[in-house]
Design a protein around this motif. Sequence first.
Motif, PDB file in Angstrom:
ATOM      1  N   TRP A 272       0.830  -1.361  -0.068  1.00 35.94           N
ATOM      2  CA  TRP A 272      -0.154   0.108   0.024  1.00 35.94           C
ATOM      3  C   TRP A 272       0.821   1.201   0.079  1.00 35.94           C
ATOM      4  O   TRP A 272       0.646   2.449  -0.612  1.00 35.94           O
ATOM      5  N   GLU A 274       4.004   1.633  -1.088  1.00 35.33           N
ATOM      6  CA  GLU A 274       4.522   1.799  -2.320  1.00 35.33           C
ATOM      7  C   GLU A 274       3.786   2.343  -3.305  1.00 35.33           C
ATOM      8  O   GLU A 274       4.254   3.056  -4.102  1.00 35.33           O
ATOM      9  N   ARG A 275       2.425   1.718  -3.508  1.00 36.45           N
ATOM     10  CA  ARG A 275       1.620   2.145  -4.361  1.00 36.45           C
ATOM     11  C   ARG A 275       0.906   3.653  -4.289  1.00 36.45           C
ATOM     12  O   ARG A 275       1.117   4.365  -5.223  1.00 36.45           O
ATOM     13  N   ARG A 276       1.012   3.939  -3.033  1.00 36.87           N
ATOM     14  CA  ARG A 276       0.328   5.501  -2.561  1.00 36.87           C
ATOM     15  C   ARG A 276       1.557   6.275  -3.224  1.00 36.87           C
ATOM     16  O   ARG A 276       1.522   7.394  -3.584  1.00 36.87           O
ATOM     17  N   ILE A 278       4.124   5.956  -5.304  1.00 28.57           N
ATOM     18  CA  ILE A 278       4.339   5.903  -6.966  1.00 28.57           C
ATOM     19  C   ILE A 278       3.427   6.992  -7.388  1.00 28.57           C
ATOM     20  O   ILE A 278       3.941   7.818  -8.208  1.00 28.57           O
ATOM     21  N   SER A 279       2.048   7.024  -7.051  1.00 25.49           N
ATOM     22  CA  SER A 279       1.437   8.203  -7.632  1.00 25.49           C
ATOM     23  C   SER A 279       1.885   9.474  -7.004  1.00 25.49           C
ATOM     24  O   SER A 279       1.585  10.305  -7.823  1.00 25.49           O
ATOM     25  N   THR A 315       3.073  -1.690 -17.861  1.00 30.85           N
ATOM     26  CA  THR A 315       2.039  -2.249 -17.267  1.00 30.85           C
ATOM     27  C   THR A 315       0.776  -2.560 -17.827  1.00 30.85           C
ATOM     28  O   THR A 315       0.071  -3.587 -17.701  1.00 30.85           O
ATOM     29  N   GLU A 331      -4.072   0.208 -10.357  1.00 29.76           N
ATOM     30  CA  GLU A 331      -3.719   0.119  -8.819  1.00 29.76           C
ATOM     31  C   GLU A 331      -2.098  -0.113  -8.722  1.00 29.76           C
ATOM     32  O   GLU A 331      -1.559   0.277  -7.921  1.00 29.76           O
ATOM     33  N   ALA A 332      -1.696  -1.095  -9.475  1.00 31.89           N
ATOM     34  CA  ALA A 332      -0.127  -1.603  -9.484  1.00 31.89           C
ATOM     35  C   ALA A 332       0.740  -0.263  -9.682  1.00 31.89           C
ATOM     36  O   ALA A 332       1.738  -0.397  -9.349  1.00 31.89           O
ATOM     37  N   VAL A 333       0.195   0.682 -10.494  1.00 24.75           N
ATOM     38  CA  VAL A 333       1.138   1.973 -10.820  1.00 24.75           C
ATOM     39  C   VAL A 333       0.507   3.095 -10.009  1.00 24.75           C
ATOM     40  O   VAL A 333       0.884   4.154 -10.225  1.00 24.75           O
ATOM     41  N   GLY A 334      -0.185   2.943  -9.010  1.00 25.29           N
ATOM     42  CA  GLY A 334      -0.661   4.026  -8.368  1.00 25.29           C
ATOM     43  C   GLY A 334      -1.492   4.937  -8.622  1.00 25.29           C
ATOM     44  O   GLY A 334      -1.988   6.135  -8.399  1.00 25.29           O
TER      45      GLY A 334
END
Length: 337
Positions: A272, A274-276, A278-279, A315, A331-334
Motif C-alpha cells: 500500500w 509503495e503504490r501510494r 508511486i502516484s 504495465t 492500482e499497480a502503478v498508483g
Amino acid sequence: MDKATALAFSYPKAAGLLRNSFIKDRTHLLFEQESLADLWGLLFNEPVPLVPEAILAHQIEEKAFSNFLSQYIFFLNQYDNAPLILSDKIKRYEAENLKEVVDALCSEKTECPHLRDLKDFSTIDAGAWPNLARMTAGTDFEWLKQVPSVKEQQMVEFKIDLQLLRENWNAIERCHGDDKTGHEKLFLDEFIIRNIVWALRLELYYQMDKDQIIQNLFYVTDAPDKNDPVAGPAIKILDFDINNYADWEKWKYKEYLNPYEPGRLWCVDPVWIERRFISHQVVFANHIFHEYPMEDVALAAWFKIKSYELTCIRTAVEALRLNIGSYEAMEAVGVNG
C-alpha cells in the motif's frame, strides 16, 4: 551550449513532451485500450506491425523506451559537456542489462540475453559473451569479473544498485545552490521510501531481525545507520510495532499508510505504501520540473516523470497480454481506477 543556453533551449521542448505524455489525467488512456494493436495506435503515429501478439508486446515496450531515450539524449547533447548528474541517469538501464547478463550466466544459458540499446551510453561489451570479465572490462562495473553462484546473485545485484545509488548521491553533493536542493529532494523522496518498503517486506515476509534488515538497506554514507539520510528513516521504523497503528500515527510519511479503522485489526502494508508513493512521486517530480526551470534538476525531474510513464506503458502491455483488469493494473502503478 553552456548550461543556461542548453536549458533555455531544452526546457520548453521538454515541457511540450510532457503535455503529450500519458501521465496525470492522461494515464488512464493507456489502460482503456482493448488490444495491443489499439495501444500501439495510441502511442505511435505508425501502422501496427503485422506480428504475433507476444512480439508486438515486446515491440511496444522497446519502441517506447527507444523514443524516451532518444529524447533524453537529445537534451544531453545540447550541453557542451552534460553534467554527470544527468548523463548518469542512463546508467540505471546499463545496470539492468548487467543484471540480465548475470542472471543468464547463473542460469547457464547459452545465448546472451536481449540487452537494451543505450546508444553511445552502452559500455558493456555484449560481443564478449559469455566472458563476464571481458564484458565488463573498462566499465564502472569491471569489479564484476567472475560469474557468481546462484546464492551470491542477489548480493551482486545489491552491490550494483548500491554503487549506482552512491555515485548519484556523490554527484548531487557536487552540485550547488537551487540545483543541489532540487536534486536532493528528488533523490531522497524516492530512496527513503524504497528503503522503508524494503525494510518492511524483509520484516513481514522474511521474518528478518533488525540487524539483518539494516545490512540489506541502501545507504550513502560510510554505513547504514540512523544518521544516514537514506537508511536512517527506514531504520527508525524498525522500532515501530507493525500491528499497532498508534506507533505510526505521527510518522512523517503517514499519508502513505493503509487505512486504519478503530477497533479493527491493522498491520502496516508495504505494498500500500509503495503504490501510494508511486502516484505521489510523479506529482512531486512534476512540481520540481516547474519549480527549477533553469537548473539541471528540471531535466532530472523530466527523466523521472517519463520513467514513470514507461512503467505505466509496460504495465498496460502486461495487463492486455495476461487479461488483467484495468482497475487492478492501474492500482499497480498508483493510479486510482
